[in-house]
Design an enzyme around this catalytic site. Structure first.
Site, PDB file in Angstrom:
ATOM      1  N   LYS A 190       7.617 -14.607   3.143  1.00 60.56           N
ATOM      2  CA  LYS A 190       7.321 -13.175   3.008  1.00 60.56           C
ATOM      3  C   LYS A 190       6.577 -12.981   1.702  1.00 60.56           C
ATOM      4  O   LYS A 190       6.746 -13.758   0.764  1.00 60.56           O
ATOM      5  CB  LYS A 190       8.628 -12.373   2.966  1.00 60.56           C
ATOM      6  CG  LYS A 190       8.460 -10.898   3.269  1.00 60.56           C
ATOM      7  CD  LYS A 190       8.422 -10.610   4.758  1.00 60.56           C
ATOM      8  CE  LYS A 190       8.044  -9.187   5.055  1.00 60.56           C
ATOM      9  NZ  LYS A 190       8.180  -8.869   6.475  1.00 60.56           N
ATOM     10  N   ASP A 228       3.083  -5.844   7.174  1.00 56.33           N
ATOM     11  CA  ASP A 228       4.433  -5.269   7.081  1.00 56.33           C
ATOM     12  C   ASP A 228       4.201  -3.852   6.556  1.00 56.33           C
ATOM     13  O   ASP A 228       3.088  -3.318   6.697  1.00 56.33           O
ATOM     14  CB  ASP A 228       5.324  -6.106   6.144  1.00 56.33           C
ATOM     15  CG  ASP A 228       6.796  -5.692   6.192  1.00 56.33           C
ATOM     16  OD1 ASP A 228       7.468  -5.989   7.188  1.00 56.33           O
ATOM     17  OD2 ASP A 228       7.290  -5.047   5.239  1.00 56.33           O
TER      18      ASP A 228
HETATM   19  P1  NDP Z   1       4.726   1.108   8.233  1.00 60.40           P
HETATM   20  O1  NDP Z   1       4.272   1.112   6.832  1.00 60.40           O
HETATM   21  O2  NDP Z   1       3.713   1.123   9.336  1.00 60.40           O
HETATM   22  O3  NDP Z   1       5.723   2.334   8.494  1.00 60.40           O
HETATM   23  C1  NDP Z   1       6.883   2.555   7.767  1.00 60.40           C
HETATM   24  C2  NDP Z   1       7.408   3.920   8.154  1.00 60.40           C
HETATM   25  O4  NDP Z   1       8.714   4.100   7.609  1.00 60.40           O
HETATM   26  C3  NDP Z   1       6.558   5.057   7.626  1.00 60.40           C
HETATM   27  O5  NDP Z   1       6.571   6.111   8.542  1.00 60.40           O
HETATM   28  C4  NDP Z   1       7.287   5.419   6.329  1.00 60.40           C
HETATM   29  O6  NDP Z   1       7.052   6.735   5.879  1.00 60.40           O
HETATM   30  C5  NDP Z   1       8.712   5.276   6.787  1.00 60.40           C
HETATM   31  N1  NDP Z   1       9.622   5.113   5.663  1.00 60.40           N
HETATM   32  C6  NDP Z   1       9.541   4.233   4.647  1.00 60.40           C
HETATM   33  N2  NDP Z   1      10.559   4.394   3.792  1.00 60.40           N
HETATM   34  C7  NDP Z   1      11.295   5.424   4.290  1.00 60.40           C
HETATM   35  C8  NDP Z   1      12.480   6.065   3.887  1.00 60.40           C
HETATM   36  N3  NDP Z   1      13.113   5.694   2.762  1.00 60.40           N
HETATM   37  N4  NDP Z   1      12.961   7.078   4.652  1.00 60.40           N
HETATM   38  C9  NDP Z   1      12.323   7.447   5.764  1.00 60.40           C
HETATM   39  N5  NDP Z   1      11.198   6.880   6.208  1.00 60.40           N
HETATM   40  C10 NDP Z   1      10.693   5.877   5.476  1.00 60.40           C
HETATM   41  O7  NDP Z   1       5.697  -0.170   8.377  1.00 60.40           O
HETATM   42  P2  NDP Z   1       6.146  -0.947   9.685  1.00 60.40           P
HETATM   43  O8  NDP Z   1       6.329   0.005  10.811  1.00 60.40           O
HETATM   44  O9  NDP Z   1       5.248  -2.112   9.853  1.00 60.40           O
HETATM   45  O10 NDP Z   1       7.553  -1.518   9.216  1.00 60.40           O
HETATM   46  C11 NDP Z   1       8.767  -0.785   9.327  1.00 60.40           C
HETATM   47  C12 NDP Z   1       9.933  -1.735   9.215  1.00 60.40           C
HETATM   48  O11 NDP Z   1       9.858  -2.723  10.256  1.00 60.40           O
HETATM   49  C13 NDP Z   1      10.043  -2.529   7.908  1.00 60.40           C
HETATM   50  O12 NDP Z   1      11.400  -2.760   7.615  1.00 60.40           O
HETATM   51  C14 NDP Z   1       9.377  -3.848   8.270  1.00 60.40           C
HETATM   52  O13 NDP Z   1       9.806  -4.910   7.430  1.00 60.40           O
HETATM   53  C15 NDP Z   1       9.891  -4.027   9.689  1.00 60.40           C
HETATM   54  N6  NDP Z   1       9.120  -4.933  10.525  1.00 60.40           N
HETATM   55  C16 NDP Z   1       7.786  -4.733  10.753  1.00 60.40           C
HETATM   56  C17 NDP Z   1       7.095  -5.594  11.583  1.00 60.40           C
HETATM   57  C18 NDP Z   1       5.677  -5.353  11.950  1.00 60.40           C
HETATM   58  O14 NDP Z   1       5.177  -6.074  12.829  1.00 60.40           O
HETATM   59  N7  NDP Z   1       4.992  -4.377  11.388  1.00 60.40           N
HETATM   60  C19 NDP Z   1       7.747  -6.785  12.163  1.00 60.40           C
HETATM   61  C20 NDP Z   1       9.168  -6.859  11.921  1.00 60.40           C
HETATM   62  C21 NDP Z   1       9.797  -5.979  11.107  1.00 60.40           C
HETATM   63  P3  NDP Z   1       6.005   7.022   4.671  1.00 60.40           P
HETATM   64  O15 NDP Z   1       4.662   6.956   5.301  1.00 60.40           O
HETATM   65  O16 NDP Z   1       6.393   8.373   4.197  1.00 60.40           O
HETATM   66  O17 NDP Z   1       6.237   5.959   3.627  1.00 60.40           O
END
Ligand code: NDP
Length: 444
Positions: free
Chosen positions: A126, A166
């Site tokens: 990572k 991510d």
């Molecule tokens: P993105 O950056 O696309 O989206 C993250 C989302 O979560 C945004 O809407 C963000 O809002 C919101 N968010 C972040 N922090 C908070 C918080 N404290 N409270 C509420 N909402 C929050 O990331 P991903 O969708 O890619 O990733 C999301 C999760 O999934 C992570 O844990 C990542 O490690 C995991 N993951 C992702 C993979 C992938 O293929 N993308 C694969 C496996 C796991 P804002 O825009 O306001 O920050």
């Protein structure tokens, strides 16, 4: 003291100020106790756990870049290469102001077991930076990505370490990173996944984590003689994972009524209109509150508390430790039946235990969100073969992988008389393959 307890104490003592890493290690070691106890002498002799919790390598570097005002900015960059027993390091890059070495170690550690569960030959890694892409111009994001890759390219390669996206790293960032890698090395190879479709990307990679989450959720639900049809669902976040989880859950007949971002949450009792969310988040890079301005009958609430809305299924897809004990008590009181983690470690340890005690079926992230990395590995295969599979083919493989993960996780739990404990099942099934490979490869 048992071997697993000893190792946990050692991790806490030797890795101060890394609470997320401690938490991830504790969850895994607690689950593995039943396995380790059966053969403790051998695991101790080979120092398996000492080696498992220590990254093979961590690279940490300076990332200087120039913002639109001409000011020199400096961020921290990292790559944690945790374990390569079963394949080249594989895991995403996170760009977010909260990123530090401890968070990346927790994510890299989780990634080892997740990647093992996919059945594909990929090790755990990572990386990322405390850079915040939010509010930056495209030129600033490009300048940052180019500087980041100028250093990172020394440590990665298609057979060594293959990063992906991510939080904060999507198609735009992967494109800029890939361009710089190619420019410096002169190599057109599958060194990153999540690439654009016209330069080596795989169909369905964008959707894979969210779709995979719902595929494994569907397996869990069906295994308990239930169906997704007509279920009320909450999906947290509104990023890559969340959007495609909503899409697949809706396709399978469930109704998603709430989503959020880090500012607040929306509630749409008629079911979320995903085209509006995609326009706000994927096209305009805006805030989720705009949804309530555009969709009559929906509401926006500033701050946290999305879990107060009644639902059958809760899919946390935002970030680590977003779902704590108080919130799950409310969810349970309101009748939640299933929780599956789209994000990495979104549920705190005490909240996870509470859900399990209450008989709520809980699928942990390392199994539930493995569809993303699995499809990244399919992208690597297509790159090596210099061909592209159709969307149907990739989707069918993704589904098969998620169904197999569900089988492995359930079987491992059953073997230790812990039926339906998918946390233990995922950790054990992921661990077994990695440890067999580590043993076979000697003390390295
Ligand atoms: P993105 O950056 O696309 O989206 C993250 C989302 O979560 C945004 O809407 C963000 O809002 C919101 N968010 C972040 N922090 C908070 C918080 N404290 N409270 C509420 N909402 C929050 O990331 P991903 O969708 O890619 O990733 C999301 C999760 O999934 C992570 O844990 C990542 O490690 C995991 N993951 C992702 C993979 C992938 O293929 N993308 C694969 C496996 C796991 P804002 O825009 O306001 O920050």
């Amino acid at each position: 003291m048992s071997y697993t307890e000893e190792i946990y104490e050692r991790v806490v003592a030797q890795n101060p100020n890394e609470p997320e890493f401690h938490q991830a290690v504790k969850e895994v070691l607690d689950s593995l106790k039943v396995v380790i106890d059966k053969n403790e002498e051998e695991y101790r002799r080979l120092s398996i756990l000492e080696r498992l919790v220590e990254p093979e390598r961590i690279v940490s570097f300076r990332v200087p870049w120039i913002d639109d005002k001409g000011t020199v900015q400096v961020n921290k960059g990292y790559r944690v290469q945790f374990n390569s027993a079963i394949g080249p390091y594989k895991g995403g890059l996170r760009f977010h102001p909260t990123v530090n070495q401890g968070i990346l170690k927790f994510l890299g550690f989780e990634q080892i077991f997740k990647n093992s569960l996919t059945g594909l030959p990929i090790g755990g890694g990572k990386g990322g930076s405390n850079f915040d892409p939010k509010g930056k111009s495209d030129r600033e994001v490009m300048a940052f990505c180019q500087s980041f890759m100028t250093e990172l390219c020394k440590y990665i390669g298609k057979d060594e370490d293959v990063p992906a996206g991510d939080i904060g790293v999507g198609g735009r960032e992967i494109g800029y990173l890939y361009g710089q890698y190619k420019r410096i090395t002169g190599l057109y190879e599958g060194v990153l996944t999540g690439k654009g479709l016209n330069f080596g990307g795989s169909l369905i990679r964008t959707q894979a984590t969210g779709y995979g989450l719902v595929y494994i959720l569907d397996e869990m639900v069906k295994a308990h003689n239930d169906t997704l049809e007509g279920k009320t669902v909450i999906v947290t976040g509104s990023g890559n994972v969340a959007i495609y989880a909503v899409e697949k859950a809706t396709q399978l007949g469930a109704k998603v009524v709430a989503m959020c971002d880090s500012n607040g949450y929306i509630h749409d009792p008629d079911g979320i209109k995903l085209d509006v969310v995609k326009d706000i988040k994927e096209v305009k890079r805006g805030r989720i509150k705009e949804y309530a301005d555009r969709v009559p009958g929906s509401t926006y609430t500033e701050g946290t508390g999305i879990w107060n809305i009644k639902c059958d299924i809760y899919l946390p897809c935002a970030t680590q430790n977003e779902l704590a004990l108080d919130a799950v008590k409310t969810l349970v009181a309101n009748g939640v039946k299933y929780v599956a983690e789209g994000a990495n470690m979104p549920t705190t340890l005490d909240a996870t235990e509470y859900l399990q005690e209450q008989g709520i079926l809980f699928m942990p992230g390392k199994a539930a969100n493995a569809g993303g990395v699995a499809t990244s590995a399919l992208e690597m295969s297509q790159n090596s073969m210099r061909l592209s599979w159709s969307a149907e083919e990739v989707d069918a493989r993704l589904k098969e992988i998620m169904v197999n993960i569900f089988k492995k996780v359930s079987e491992a739990a059953d073997r230790y008389d812990l039926t339906d404990n998918y946390v233990v099942g995922a950790n054990i099934a992921g661990f077994e393959k990695v440890v067999d490979a580590m043993k076979a490869q000697g003390i390295v």
